[in-house]
Design a protein around this motif. Structure first.
Motif, short mmCIF file in Angstrom:
data_model
loop_
_atom_site.label_atom_id
_atom_site.label_comp_id
_atom_site.label_asym_id
_atom_site.label_seq_id
_atom_site.Cartn_x
_atom_site.Cartn_y
_atom_site.Cartn_z
N GLY A 241 0.82 -1.20 0.00
CA GLY A 241 0.00 0.00 0.00
C GLY A 241 0.85 1.25 0.00
N PHE A 242 0.22 2.35 0.39
CA PHE A 242 0.83 3.66 0.25
C PHE A 242 0.58 4.51 1.49
N THR A 243 1.58 5.28 1.87
CA THR A 243 1.52 6.17 3.02
C THR A 243 2.55 7.28 2.82
N THR A 244 2.89 7.99 3.84
CA THR A 244 3.92 9.02 3.74
C THR A 244 5.29 8.37 3.68
N PRO A 245 6.26 8.97 3.01
CA PRO A 245 7.60 8.39 2.93
C PRO A 245 8.20 8.16 4.32
N GLN A 246 8.87 7.02 4.45
CA GLN A 246 9.56 6.62 5.68
C GLN A 246 8.62 6.41 6.87
N ASP A 247 7.35 6.25 6.61
CA ASP A 247 6.36 6.02 7.68
C ASP A 247 6.53 4.62 8.26
N GLU A 248 6.15 4.47 9.50
CA GLU A 248 6.13 3.18 10.17
C GLU A 248 4.70 2.65 10.14
N VAL A 249 4.51 1.44 9.60
CA VAL A 249 3.19 0.84 9.46
C VAL A 249 3.10 -0.40 10.34
N SER A 250 2.12 -0.43 11.22
CA SER A 250 1.91 -1.58 12.10
C SER A 250 0.79 -2.43 11.55
N ILE A 251 0.91 -3.76 11.72
CA ILE A 251 -0.10 -4.68 11.23
C ILE A 251 -0.48 -5.66 12.34
N GLU A 252 -1.78 -5.98 12.36
CA GLU A 252 -2.30 -7.01 13.25
C GLU A 252 -3.12 -7.97 12.41
N PHE A 253 -2.82 -9.27 12.59
CA PHE A 253 -3.53 -10.32 11.87
C PHE A 253 -3.57 -11.54 12.80
N GLY A 254 -4.70 -11.73 13.47
CA GLY A 254 -4.77 -12.80 14.48
C GLY A 254 -3.74 -12.55 15.56
N ASP A 255 -2.88 -13.54 15.82
CA ASP A 255 -1.80 -13.39 16.81
C ASP A 255 -0.55 -12.74 16.22
N PHE A 256 -0.54 -12.53 14.93
CA PHE A 256 0.63 -11.95 14.25
C PHE A 256 0.63 -10.44 14.39
N ARG A 257 1.77 -9.90 14.83
CA ARG A 257 1.98 -8.46 14.93
C ARG A 257 3.32 -8.14 14.29
N SER A 258 3.36 -7.08 13.50
CA SER A 258 4.60 -6.70 12.85
C SER A 258 4.58 -5.21 12.53
N THR A 259 5.76 -4.69 12.26
CA THR A 259 5.91 -3.30 11.84
C THR A 259 6.85 -3.26 10.65
N VAL A 260 6.49 -2.49 9.64
CA VAL A 260 7.34 -2.30 8.46
C VAL A 260 7.52 -0.81 8.22
N MET A 261 8.57 -0.48 7.48
CA MET A 261 8.83 0.92 7.13
C MET A 261 8.50 1.14 5.66
N ALA A 262 7.84 2.25 5.38
CA ALA A 262 7.60 2.64 3.99
C ALA A 262 8.90 3.15 3.39
N ASN A 263 9.04 2.99 2.09
CA ASN A 263 10.25 3.48 1.42
C ASN A 263 10.16 4.99 1.19
N SER A 264 11.12 5.53 0.47
CA SER A 264 11.17 6.98 0.24
C SER A 264 10.04 7.48 -0.67
N ASP A 265 9.35 6.56 -1.36
CA ASP A 265 8.19 6.92 -2.17
C ASP A 265 6.88 6.71 -1.43
N GLY A 266 6.95 6.23 -0.18
CA GLY A 266 5.75 6.01 0.61
C GLY A 266 5.10 4.66 0.36
N GLU A 267 5.79 3.73 -0.28
CA GLU A 267 5.24 2.41 -0.56
C GLU A 267 5.67 1.45 0.55
N PHE A 268 4.73 0.63 1.01
CA PHE A 268 5.07 -0.36 2.02
C PHE A 268 4.61 -1.74 1.56
N THR A 269 5.31 -2.78 2.04
CA THR A 269 4.98 -4.17 1.73
C THR A 269 4.94 -4.95 3.04
#
Length: 113
Positions: A50-78
């Motif tokens: 997806g898409f957010t602000t550049p270098q943003d920190e994105v948190s995810i929750e899926f059942g018991d799974f928790r993780s955090t990823v960083m968006a790249n300089s274009d604001g894209e996260f995977t």
């Protein structure tokens, strides 16, 4: 486009700003992801992006799974979900640290796609 009148310089500056500096405060999944979808089941890992602000920190929750990823300089996260057996429904929730916006996918099933 030029505006004329008492506030023409201010209005021209605002118009220029909004045309050439679009808002970067959006936070969303790519348009290919939506409620009521099916993602690939185990043994593969499903990928979301997806898409957010550049270098943003994105948190995810899926059942018991928790993780955090960083968006790249274009604001894209995977996000790489853990291998998940066939079934559902599941809810996948994400949050942007920079914008404090949420995005949730509901009624997500896992199977062969």
């Amino acid at each position: 486009l030029q505006l004329r009148g008492t506030h023409s310089h201010s209005m021209n500056a605002l118009l220029y700003f909004f045309l050439f500096f679009p808002s970067t405060t959006s936070f969303r999944f790519s348009n290919v992801f939506h409620d009521n979808m099916v993602l690939q089941r185990e043994p593969q890992k499903a990928l979301l992006w997806g898409f957010t602000t550049p270098q943003d920190e994105v948190s995810i929750e899926f059942g018991d799974f928790r993780s955090t990823v960083m968006a790249n300089s274009d604001g894209e996260f995977t996000i790489e979900l853990p291998p998940t057996p066939a079934g559902g429904p599941h809810t996948i929730s994400t949050q942007s640290k920079a914008t404090r916006m949420y995005s949730t996918l509901e009624n997500v099933l896992f199977g062969d796609v």
